[in-house]
Design a protein around this motif. Structure first.
Motif, short mmCIF file in Angstrom:
data_model
loop_
_atom_site.label_atom_id
_atom_site.label_comp_id
_atom_site.label_asym_id
_atom_site.label_seq_id
_atom_site.Cartn_x
_atom_site.Cartn_y
_atom_site.Cartn_z
N VAL A 224 42.68 22.21 22.14
CA VAL A 224 42.36 20.78 22.29
C VAL A 224 41.49 20.32 21.12
N ASP A 225 41.57 19.03 20.83
CA ASP A 225 40.77 18.43 19.74
C ASP A 225 40.07 17.19 20.29
N ALA A 226 38.72 17.21 20.27
CA ALA A 226 37.95 16.11 20.86
C ALA A 226 37.51 15.07 19.83
N ASN A 227 37.67 15.38 18.55
CA ASN A 227 37.21 14.44 17.51
C ASN A 227 35.84 13.85 17.83
N SER A 228 34.90 14.72 18.16
CA SER A 228 33.49 14.32 18.34
C SER A 228 33.22 13.41 19.54
N ILE A 249 38.49 24.85 21.07
CA ILE A 249 38.22 23.42 21.21
C ILE A 249 37.73 22.95 19.84
N GLU A 250 38.40 21.95 19.32
CA GLU A 250 38.10 21.48 17.97
C GLU A 250 37.09 20.34 18.04
N GLN A 251 36.05 20.45 17.23
CA GLN A 251 35.03 19.42 17.01
C GLN A 251 34.64 18.65 18.28
N LEU A 274 35.48 24.03 13.97
CA LEU A 274 34.92 22.82 13.35
C LEU A 274 35.93 22.20 12.40
N ASP A 275 35.99 20.88 12.45
CA ASP A 275 36.84 20.09 11.56
C ASP A 275 35.92 19.13 10.79
N GLU A 276 35.59 17.98 11.39
CA GLU A 276 34.81 16.93 10.74
C GLU A 276 33.53 17.42 10.05
MG MG Z 1 40.53 17.56 14.27
#
Ligand code: MG
Ligand code: OSB
Length: 417
Positions: A224-228, A249-251, A274-276
């Motif tokens: 999953v990716d939460a984008n902060s 779980i992404e960011q 971590l992404d952002e």
């Molecule tokens: Mg992302």
């Protein structure tokens, strides 16, 4: 992977392109090539408008129409292409299509135009006076990697130190109205061969969707990716995700945070990716050493181009932290660069690099990027991007362009072609 000696990444030190050639004994045209400088004769910045096949929703909004900047660099009668991966608004990171246009015209182009460089690995130092604006700088550096690859006659992937012949592909699925809609999309993407499913989530659109996906597809690689979209105070809620065997779980937390991610990681079993938060190799090192993540998503634009992406990859590889290539809804130009990057040895997890036809009715490269039935993309073996750029199509899509010439650093403005 460990123990096998990969070709030394060309980007780590300047003479490496030469030793790569010397080691392989191929593509050496003449000894004088080694000392030829690359002169940045002209730069063309274009804005194109393209419509996504279907809208894409993240925790920060929904997007349909893309405004994308392309950079074409001209050196020694060769032309190379890069893409600015900034979004239309400052919602993923601070850069936008318009800030990028402005920074490129006022600062990047004036620093670069007319300069003689040994190779694209010199670009980060050239642009070092400009703080931030990584996506804008990356487009120039990557365009020069395209040129360097053509100039040396070495496939871009190989030039970067890539070893993989095929890369593993996953898909990133936007937030859907209800779990049923999500399930039918997952089914379609799995049937197309994709190896991993990423679901965008936000508070209120998370557990129900995750539980439905896991129940329906018990064995699938799911993340999953939460984008902060969450705060550390929601750790107990995020711990509930542990029951669904997610790859990561992404960011989950703030776009500029590392410290709280470390606190969260100590409270949940699901690996944090971590992404952002990661803009360079030193952020990657800090995040790993603090225990803020167990996986890193490398986006070429976010880290400022191929040189820094290679460094992030190397830092992670040394510490056994898997990496994968993120996507930014790129056209074929950005996608081709992502494919080359994904061939590096540290990229051991499927990325968000998928087929052109998932995004566009018609891409701006040919052939379009295709995914094999087993969910891979074959890494091109021809020099340059490995795809040809459809100049006519780009001209049709162009709404503004600006040309910078070396002679007088003169700027000429032209409207749509
Ligand atoms: Mg992302
Ligand atoms: O966080 O990975 C992200 C798209 C826009 C902004 C941020 C992200 C994304 C994606 C899309 O997940 C990935 C793709 O290009 O398919």
């Amino acid at each position: 992977m460990a123990g096998r000696s990969a070709p030394r990444p060309a980007v780590q030190q300047r003479p490496a392109t030469k030793s790569t050639k010397a080691e392989t004994g191929r593509n050496i045209r003449s000894a004088s090539d080694w000392w030829q400088l690359l002169k940045i004769d002209a730069l063309i910045l274009r804005e194109i408008h393209v419509r996504l096949k279907s809208s894409f929703e993240t925790s920060f909004g929904k997007i349909w129409e893309r405004r994308i900047l392309l950079v074409e660099a001209c050196c020694d009668r060769l032309s190379g292409w890069g893409e600015v991966t900034a979004g239309e608004g400052p919602f993923y990171n601070p850069e936008t299509t318009d800030t990028s246009w402005s920074i490129f015209c006022s600062f990047v182009a004036p620093l670069a135009i007319g300069k003689n460089i040994e190779g694209p690995g010199d670009v980060p130092a050239l642009l070092a006076p400009i703080r931030g604006h990584e996506m804008t700088k990356a487009a120039l550096e990557n365009a020069l990697w395209d040129i360097e690859s053509q100039r040396l006659g070495t496939p871009l992937a190989l030039l970067l130190g890539g070893t993989a012949r095929e890369i593993a592909c996953g898909v990133s699925l936007g937030i859907q109205t209800n779990p049923e809609a999500l399930l039918s999309i997952i089914e379609r993407e799995l049937a197309a061969g994709y190896q991993r499913i990423k679901i965008k989530i936000k508070p209120g659109k998370d557990l129900e969707f995750i539980a439905a996906a896991r129940k329906c597809f018990p064995a699938v690689k799911l993340m999953v990716d939460a984008n902060s979209a969450y705060h550390l105070e929601q750790a107990a809620h995020l711990r509930e995700f542990d029951a669904y065997d997610l790859m990561m779980i992404e960011q989950p937390l703030a776009w500029d945070d590392i410290f709280d991610h470390a606190k969260l990681q100590s409270q949940i079993r699901t690996p944090i990716c971590l992404d952002e938060s990661i803009h360079n190799a030193s952020h990657a090192r800090a995040a790993i050493e603090l225990g803020a993540c167990r996986i890193i998503n490398i986006k070429l634009g976010r880290v400022g181009g191929h040189s820094e992406a290679c460094r992030v990859q190397e830092i992670c590889r040394q510490r056994s932290i898997p990496v994968w290539s993120g996507g930014m809804l790129e056209t074929g130009i950005g996608r081709a660069h992502n494919i080359a990057m994904s061939s590096l040895p540290g990229f051991t997890l499927p990325g968000d690099v998928s087929a052109s036809k998932r995004y566009w009715d018609e891409d701006i490269i040919e052939p379009e990027v295709e995914v094999t039935p087993k969910g891979t993309i074959v890494v091109p073996t021809t020099p340059g991007l490995g795809y040809s750029v459809r100049r006519k199509r780009i001209e049709q899509l162009t709404v503004r362009q600006q040309v910078f010439h070396a002679k007088d650093s003169e700027v000429s403005v032209k409207g749509a072609a």
